[in-house]
Design a protein around this motif. Structure first.
Motif, short mmCIF file in Angstrom:
data_model
loop_
_atom_site.label_atom_id
_atom_site.label_comp_id
_atom_site.label_asym_id
_atom_site.label_seq_id
_atom_site.Cartn_x
_atom_site.Cartn_y
_atom_site.Cartn_z
N PRO A 1 -13.85 29.66 10.89
CA PRO A 1 -15.14 28.98 10.72
C PRO A 1 -16.06 29.15 11.93
CG PRO A 1 -13.36 27.56 9.97
CD PRO A 1 -12.71 28.75 10.63
N LEU A 2 -15.50 29.17 13.14
CA LEU A 2 -16.33 29.38 14.33
C LEU A 2 -16.96 30.76 14.31
CD1 LEU A 2 -17.41 28.59 17.13
CD2 LEU A 2 -15.26 29.44 18.10
N GLN A 3 -16.18 31.78 13.95
CA GLN A 3 -16.70 33.14 13.93
C GLN A 3 -17.83 33.28 12.90
OE1 GLN A 3 -12.98 35.13 13.13
NE2 GLN A 3 -12.62 35.60 15.30
N ILE A 4 -17.66 32.65 11.75
CA ILE A 4 -18.72 32.68 10.73
C ILE A 4 -19.97 31.97 11.24
CG2 ILE A 4 -19.35 31.84 8.42
CD1 ILE A 4 -16.37 32.22 7.67
N PHE A 5 -19.77 30.83 11.88
CA PHE A 5 -20.88 30.05 12.42
C PHE A 5 -21.66 30.85 13.46
CE2 PHE A 5 -22.26 27.18 15.87
CZ PHE A 5 -23.20 26.43 15.19
N GLN B 1 -23.62 26.77 21.57
CA GLN B 1 -23.04 27.16 20.28
C GLN B 1 -21.83 26.30 19.93
OE1 GLN B 1 -22.32 31.26 21.22
NE2 GLN B 1 -24.24 31.97 20.28
N LEU B 2 -20.96 26.05 20.91
CA LEU B 2 -19.78 25.24 20.64
C LEU B 2 -20.17 23.80 20.30
CD1 LEU B 2 -17.41 26.62 23.42
CD2 LEU B 2 -17.18 26.94 20.94
N ARG B 3 -21.13 23.26 21.01
CA ARG B 3 -21.60 21.90 20.71
C ARG B 3 -22.11 21.81 19.28
NH1 ARG B 3 -26.24 20.65 24.26
NH2 ARG B 3 -26.26 18.68 23.15
N ARG B 4 -22.91 22.80 18.89
CA ARG B 4 -23.43 22.82 17.52
C ARG B 4 -22.31 22.94 16.50
NH1 ARG B 4 -29.14 21.95 16.75
NH2 ARG B 4 -30.15 22.53 18.70
N PHE B 5 -21.33 23.77 16.82
CA PHE B 5 -20.22 23.98 15.89
C PHE B 5 -19.48 22.68 15.61
CE2 PHE B 5 -15.62 24.90 15.41
CZ PHE B 5 -15.67 25.50 14.15
N PHE B 6 -19.26 21.88 16.63
CA PHE B 6 -18.51 20.64 16.43
C PHE B 6 -19.22 19.69 15.48
CE2 PHE B 6 -16.59 21.35 20.89
CZ PHE B 6 -15.53 22.05 20.33
N GLN C 1 -24.48 33.25 12.40
CA GLN C 1 -25.72 32.74 11.83
C GLN C 1 -26.91 33.09 12.73
OE1 GLN C 1 -25.22 28.54 11.23
NE2 GLN C 1 -23.64 28.78 9.65
N PRO C 2 -28.04 33.48 12.16
CA PRO C 2 -29.21 33.83 12.97
C PRO C 2 -29.64 32.73 13.94
CG PRO C 2 -29.53 34.51 10.69
CD PRO C 2 -28.27 33.72 10.72
N ALA C 3 -29.49 31.49 13.52
CA ALA C 3 -29.93 30.38 14.36
C ALA C 3 -29.14 30.27 15.66
CB ALA C 3 -29.82 29.06 13.59
N GLN C 4 -27.94 30.86 15.70
CA GLN C 4 -27.10 30.76 16.89
C GLN C 4 -27.34 31.91 17.88
OE1 GLN C 4 -25.63 27.92 17.27
NE2 GLN C 4 -26.39 27.49 15.20
N GLN C 5 -28.10 32.91 17.46
CA GLN C 5 -28.35 34.03 18.35
C GLN C 5 -29.29 33.59 19.47
OE1 GLN C 5 -26.29 36.52 17.55
NE2 GLN C 5 -25.82 35.11 15.87
N GLY C 6 -28.95 33.95 20.68
CA GLY C 6 -29.78 33.57 21.82
C GLY C 6 -29.38 32.27 22.49
#
Length: 206
Positions: A149-153, A167-172, A156-161
């Motif tokens: 699930p982390l790799q898929i997340f 990114q980890l905070r958003r993933f949680f 996502q375009p929104a996570q680029q940059g």
């Protein structure tokens, strides 16, 4: 301790407009001496995990760890529990962006200088990720079965940059219950000398 859980439930019901009596009766019977006001259940999971790691039974010590369901509720809870209410000692942990809610809540409750709360730079998840390091957090995510699930997340375009910590905070926060799960997992993985300062300072005052 089941009775402390009952006290937390009674206070939450009181804050929502229910009767005062059950909370007051339990506060006197237990007795409760300190309430840790937290924004949500993921913060409570982290606090409880650190208590277990340090061999402390907070309920037996008269400490109630109370997630409020949002920092905007702090004035209500502080008013019910602090000097203008049940007269209990207040402390807590909040995100930097929520500091104002806590300051105003403490003031409205008539809490003095000894009534302290502790502030995370961004939020508690960010503090824990920084303490552990990105590589270690990714190892823990893999151990919990969440690497895919982390790799898929991350694709996502929104996570680029975004930086890895962001990114980890958003993933949680992408799945119900995940922040609570990792609130405990991250704390349990900490070395004793790597506990984030706001969390360590909170325990030093309990």
């Amino acid at each position: 301790m089941a009775d402390m859980a009952a006290f937390c439930e009674a206070v939450t019901a009181w804050a929502a407009g229910g009767p005062e009596g059950p909370a007051r009766e339990l506060a006197e019977r237990l007795p409760v001496r300190t309430v840790v006001l937290l924004e949500g259940p993921s913060d409570a999971a982290a606090v409880n995990a650190l208590a277990e790691q340090r061999g402390r039974d907070l309920a037996a010590e008269g400490v109630c760890v109370l997630p409020m369901g949002g920092a905007m509720s702090v004035a209500r809870f502080a008013g019910l529990l602090g000097p203008s209410g049940l007269g209990l000692r207040l402390t807590g942990l909040c995100d930097e962006r929520e500091r104002g809610f806590y300051e105003r809540g403490w003031e409205r409750a008539g809490a003095g200088a000894e009534q302290e709360f502790f502030v995370c730079a961004a939020d508690l998840e960010e503090e824990l990720i920084r303490a552990l390091g990105v590589a270690r957090v990714e190892e823990l995510i893999q151990a919990e079965g969440d690497l895919r699930p982390l790799q898929i997340f991350l694709r996502q375009p929104a996570q680029q940059g975004r930086c890895p910590q962001q990114q980890l905070r958003r993933f949680f926060g992408t799945k119900k219950g995940r922040k609570i799960q990792y609130g405990r997992v991250l704390v349990e993985a900490l070395d004793p000398d790597r506990v984030p300062a706001p969390l360590d300072d909170l325990f030093a005052r309990l």
